[in-house]
Scaffold this active site. Structure first.
Site, mmCIF file in Angstrom:
data_model
loop_
_atom_site.group_PDB
_atom_site.id
_atom_site.type_symbol
_atom_site.label_atom_id
_atom_site.label_comp_id
_atom_site.label_asym_id
_atom_site.label_seq_id
_atom_site.Cartn_x
_atom_site.Cartn_y
_atom_site.Cartn_z
ATOM 1 N N ALA A 11 37.998 35.778 39.930
ATOM 2 C CA ALA A 11 38.302 34.698 40.860
ATOM 3 C C ALA A 11 37.237 33.584 40.824
ATOM 4 O O ALA A 11 37.548 32.412 40.587
ATOM 5 C CB ALA A 11 38.425 35.286 42.263
ATOM 6 N N MET A 12 35.975 33.970 41.013
ATOM 7 C CA MET A 12 34.916 32.947 41.089
ATOM 8 C C MET A 12 34.690 32.289 39.734
ATOM 9 O O MET A 12 34.503 31.076 39.643
ATOM 10 C CB MET A 12 33.608 33.597 41.541
ATOM 11 C CG MET A 12 33.120 33.297 42.902
ATOM 12 S SD MET A 12 33.662 31.785 43.644
ATOM 13 C CE MET A 12 32.237 30.826 43.468
ATOM 14 N N ASN A 106 26.886 37.891 43.674
ATOM 15 C CA ASN A 106 26.232 38.356 44.892
ATOM 16 C C ASN A 106 25.269 39.486 44.535
ATOM 17 O O ASN A 106 25.393 40.114 43.486
ATOM 18 C CB ASN A 106 27.280 38.872 45.884
ATOM 19 C CG ASN A 106 27.996 37.730 46.582
ATOM 20 O OD1 ASN A 106 27.450 36.634 46.735
ATOM 21 N ND2 ASN A 106 29.212 37.981 47.025
ATOM 22 N N LYS A 188 21.976 35.695 51.952
ATOM 23 C CA LYS A 188 23.382 36.052 51.714
ATOM 24 C C LYS A 188 23.515 37.566 51.470
ATOM 25 O O LYS A 188 24.461 38.198 51.933
ATOM 26 C CB LYS A 188 23.939 35.263 50.523
ATOM 27 C CG LYS A 188 25.443 35.437 50.385
ATOM 28 C CD LYS A 188 26.071 34.551 49.337
ATOM 29 C CE LYS A 188 27.600 34.711 49.391
ATOM 30 N NZ LYS A 188 28.267 34.286 48.160
ATOM 31 N N ASN A 192 25.843 40.314 53.387
ATOM 32 C CA ASN A 192 26.738 41.202 52.637
ATOM 33 C C ASN A 192 26.366 42.675 52.822
ATOM 34 O O ASN A 192 27.233 43.539 52.826
ATOM 35 C CB ASN A 192 26.712 40.848 51.141
ATOM 36 C CG ASN A 192 27.432 39.544 50.851
ATOM 37 O OD1 ASN A 192 28.319 39.128 51.590
ATOM 38 N ND2 ASN A 192 27.046 38.863 49.790
ATOM 39 N N ASN A 196 29.641 43.959 54.713
ATOM 40 C CA ASN A 196 30.490 44.580 53.672
ATOM 41 C C ASN A 196 30.614 46.092 53.884
ATOM 42 O O ASN A 196 31.731 46.590 54.028
ATOM 43 C CB ASN A 196 29.955 44.266 52.267
ATOM 44 C CG ASN A 196 30.338 42.866 51.815
ATOM 45 O OD1 ASN A 196 30.675 42.007 52.614
ATOM 46 N ND2 ASN A 196 30.297 42.633 50.520
ATOM 47 N N SER A 261 34.743 41.391 50.742
ATOM 48 C CA SER A 261 35.223 41.689 49.374
ATOM 49 C C SER A 261 35.057 43.170 49.022
ATOM 50 O O SER A 261 35.858 43.734 48.273
ATOM 51 C CB SER A 261 34.480 40.825 48.359
ATOM 52 O OG SER A 261 33.094 41.079 48.450
ATOM 53 N N GLU A 273 30.033 46.630 44.812
ATOM 54 C CA GLU A 273 28.703 46.131 44.410
ATOM 55 C C GLU A 273 27.598 46.709 45.316
ATOM 56 O O GLU A 273 26.521 46.132 45.409
ATOM 57 C CB GLU A 273 28.698 44.597 44.442
ATOM 58 C CG GLU A 273 29.611 43.969 43.388
ATOM 59 C CD GLU A 273 29.562 42.442 43.348
ATOM 60 O OE1 GLU A 273 29.833 41.826 44.402
ATOM 61 O OE2 GLU A 273 29.274 41.878 42.283
HETATM 62 P P1 NAD Z 1 36.874 39.509 40.590
HETATM 63 O O1 NAD Z 1 37.173 40.879 41.066
HETATM 64 O O2 NAD Z 1 37.889 38.446 40.837
HETATM 65 O O3 NAD Z 1 36.593 39.560 39.026
HETATM 66 C C1 NAD Z 1 35.540 40.356 38.528
HETATM 67 C C2 NAD Z 1 35.998 41.020 37.237
HETATM 68 O O4 NAD Z 1 37.042 41.933 37.510
HETATM 69 C C3 NAD Z 1 36.551 40.037 36.207
HETATM 70 O O5 NAD Z 1 36.088 40.438 34.948
HETATM 71 C C4 NAD Z 1 38.038 40.203 36.352
HETATM 72 O O6 NAD Z 1 38.737 39.891 35.186
HETATM 73 C C5 NAD Z 1 38.159 41.666 36.690
HETATM 74 N N1 NAD Z 1 39.401 41.935 37.422
HETATM 75 C C6 NAD Z 1 39.790 41.361 38.589
HETATM 76 N N2 NAD Z 1 40.994 41.854 38.969
HETATM 77 C C7 NAD Z 1 41.336 42.768 38.030
HETATM 78 C C8 NAD Z 1 42.468 43.626 37.867
HETATM 79 N N3 NAD Z 1 43.472 43.640 38.748
HETATM 80 N N4 NAD Z 1 42.510 44.436 36.782
HETATM 81 C C9 NAD Z 1 41.500 44.430 35.871
HETATM 82 N N5 NAD Z 1 40.391 43.637 35.973
HETATM 83 C C10 NAD Z 1 40.323 42.825 37.034
HETATM 84 O O7 NAD Z 1 35.451 39.136 41.146
HETATM 85 P P2 NAD Z 1 34.931 37.771 41.792
HETATM 86 O O8 NAD Z 1 35.435 37.698 43.173
HETATM 87 O O9 NAD Z 1 35.185 36.658 40.851
HETATM 88 O O10 NAD Z 1 33.379 38.082 41.870
HETATM 89 C C11 NAD Z 1 32.476 37.846 40.792
HETATM 90 C C12 NAD Z 1 31.079 37.767 41.378
HETATM 91 O O11 NAD Z 1 31.029 36.628 42.250
HETATM 92 C C13 NAD Z 1 30.699 38.962 42.240
HETATM 93 O O12 NAD Z 1 29.315 39.215 42.143
HETATM 94 C C14 NAD Z 1 31.023 38.488 43.657
HETATM 95 O O13 NAD Z 1 30.278 39.184 44.636
HETATM 96 C C15 NAD Z 1 30.613 37.028 43.554
HETATM 97 N N6 NAD Z 1 31.244 36.120 44.520
HETATM 98 C C16 NAD Z 1 32.604 36.103 44.696
HETATM 99 C C17 NAD Z 1 33.154 35.215 45.617
HETATM 100 C C18 NAD Z 1 34.651 35.122 45.817
HETATM 101 O O14 NAD Z 1 35.089 34.465 46.775
HETATM 102 N N7 NAD Z 1 35.489 35.665 44.988
HETATM 103 C C19 NAD Z 1 32.322 34.370 46.357
HETATM 104 C C20 NAD Z 1 30.943 34.399 46.124
HETATM 105 C C21 NAD Z 1 30.414 35.279 45.197
#
Ligand code: NAD
Length: 311
Positions: A11-12, A106, A188, A192, A196, A261, A273
Site C-alpha cells: 500500500a505505502m 514503521n 511514532k 504503534n 497496535n 495495521s 511488525e
Molecule cells: P502492505 O501489507 O500493503 O505491503 C507489504 C508487503 O506485503 C508488500 O510486499 C505487499 O506486496 C505484500 N502484500 C500485501 N498484501 C498481500 C497479499 N494479500 N498477498 C501477498 N502479499 C501481500 O504494507 P504497507 O501498509 O505498505 O506497509 C509497508 C511499511 O510501511 C510497513 O513498515 C508499515 O508499517 C509502513 N507504513 C504503512 C502505512 C500505511 O498506511 N499502509 C503508513 C505508514 C507506514
C-alpha cells in the site's frame, strides 16, 4: 535521469511510487507478490482516491528481474522482509556506491540492520504520516493527506538529502529535512507499540479501546519503559507529549474508528511488525540493563496470536 526503485510495493510503496511517477520520475515498483506484479504490468495500477478512480501505467518487477541501478531505493516492505529485499537488490547490482537507500517503514532499528548490508552513509531514514491501503492485487486506495520527515541516518546532510526531499515535494508528499529524525521515529514507534498490540490483543478499534476508564493505567507503564530505554540510548522523549499523542488518536474524528495495521495483519493471517516495535524495545532494554516487562509481555501475546493465526 534520476532513477527510483520502490523496494516493497504494498500500500505505502504504491502511494509513494505512483506519486513520484506522476511527478515525472522514472520509477520501478519491486515486489515479490506475483499476482500484484502481474496485474500491474498487464493493466496498470488501479488507483482510487476520494475524487476519482483511474488506471496508471507503471513498471513492476520481481527483485530477481531488476537489471538497472538506481539513485534512490525506498524500502517499504514490512519490516521483517526488508533485509532480504535489500540483499536481493544488492545481488542484482541495483545498488551503486552512491545509491541512497531510504526506509519509510514503521518500527525501530532499521538503520542498524541495513548497516550490515550497505555503508551507513548510504542509509536514509524517513517517517511518514501518510496512509494507504490495498483493496486487492494492483488496486491502490489513496485517501487523506500526510507528511514525510527525512534525514541521513548518520545525521549528515548531503546533496542526496536535498535531492530526495525535492523529489518528495515534487511528488506532493509534503516532505521536510529533519535535524533529529530519531525523535519522530521513536515517537511514532511509541504510539504503534502501545495502540497496535493492545487493540490487536483486545480486538478493539482505537476508540473502543479508549472507552475503558483505566486506559491510562494500561498505556503509561509501556510508555515509561520506552522513555527509559530511549534515554539510555541518548534520546530524550517527553512522557506527557507521548501520552497526549496517543490520546489524540482516540476520538472518532481522529483515528478512533480504525483498527491499527497490526490488527489488520493478524486477522488476515499475516505476521506482524511486533519485533520491530515492542520487541526492539525489549532488545535495546536488555543491552542497556533496563527491564521492559510490559513491552515483553505485549510482544509475547502478539507472538501467541500469530501462532494461532498461522495454524
Ligand atoms: P502492505 O501489507 O500493503 O505491503 C507489504 C508487503 O506485503 C508488500 O510486499 C505487499 O506486496 C505484500 N502484500 C500485501 N498484501 C498481500 C497479499 N494479500 N498477498 C501477498 N502479499 C501481500 O504494507 P504497507 O501498509 O505498505 O506497509 C509497508 C511499511 O510501511 C510497513 O513498515 C508499515 O508499517 C509502513 N507504513 C504503512 C502505512 C500505511 O498506511 N499502509 C503508513 C505508514 C507506514
Amino acid at each position: 535521469m534520476y532513477k527510483i526503485a520502490i523496494a516493497g510495493t504494498g500500500a505505502m510503496g504504491g502511494r509513494v511510487g505512483i506519486q513520484m511517477a506522476q511527478a515525472g520520475y522514472d520509477v520501478t515498483l519491486v515486489d515479490e507478490w506475483a499476482e500484484h506484479i502481474e496485474c500491474i504490468n498487464k493493466e496498470g495500477m488501479s488507483v482510487q482516491t476520494e475524487t476519482s478512480t483511474y488506471q496508471y501505467d507503471i513498471k513492476a518487477r520481481y527483485p530477481e528481474q531488476v537489471t538497472d541501478t538506481y539513485d534512490l531505493i525506498i524500502v517499504l516492505t514490512k519490516a521483517m522482509d526488508s533485509e532480504t529485499m535489500i540483499k536481493k537488490l544488492n545481488i542484482a547490482h541495483a545498488i551503486k556506491e552512491d545509491t541512497a537507500i531510504l526506509t519509510m517503514m514503521n518500527g525501530l532499528g532499521h538503520d542498524e540492520r541495513f548497516a550490515n548490508i550497505v555503508p551507513k552513509s548510504q542509509i536514509f531514514l524517513a517517517v511518514t504520516m501518510w496512509t494507504a491501503g490495498l483493496k486487492g492485487p494492483g488496486q491502490l486506495l489513496l485517501e487523506g493527506t500526510g507528511t514525510i520527515e527525512l534525514q541521513r541516518s548518520d545525521g549528515h546532510e548531503d546533496q542526496r538529502t536535498i535531492e530526495i526531499n525535492n523529489v518528495f515535494n515534487e511528488a506532493k508528499l509534503n516532505s521536510k529535512i529533519s535535524d533529529d529524525v530519531f525523535q519522530s521515529i521513536w515517537s511514532k514507534a511509541t504510539l504503534n507499540s502501545v495502540l497496535n498490540p493492545l487493540c490487536t490483543i483486545l480486538d478493539k478499534t482505537i476508540n473502543q479501546f479508549s472507552q475503558y476508564p483505566n486506559t491510562r493505567q494500561m498505556i503509561e507503564p509501556v510508555i515509561e519503559e520506552i522513555v527509559a530505554v530511549a534515554k539510555a540510548r541518548g534520546l530524550e522523549l517527553d512522557f506527557e507529549t507521548l501520552v497526549n499523542k496517543i490520546e489524540a488518536a482516540y476520538p472518532i474524528e481522529a483515528q478512533g474508528l480504525h483498527y491499527p495495521s497490526m490488527h489488520q495483519d493478524l486477522y488476515k493471517g499475516r505476521l506482524t511488525e511486533i519485533d520491530y516495535l515492542n520487541g526492539q524495545i525489549v532488545k535495546y532494554g536488555k543491552k542497556v540493563g533496563i527491564p521492559t516487562p510490559n513491552n515483553e509481555m505485549l510482544m509475547h501475546m502478539i507472538h501467541q496470536l500469530e501462532l494461532k493465526a498461522e495454524s
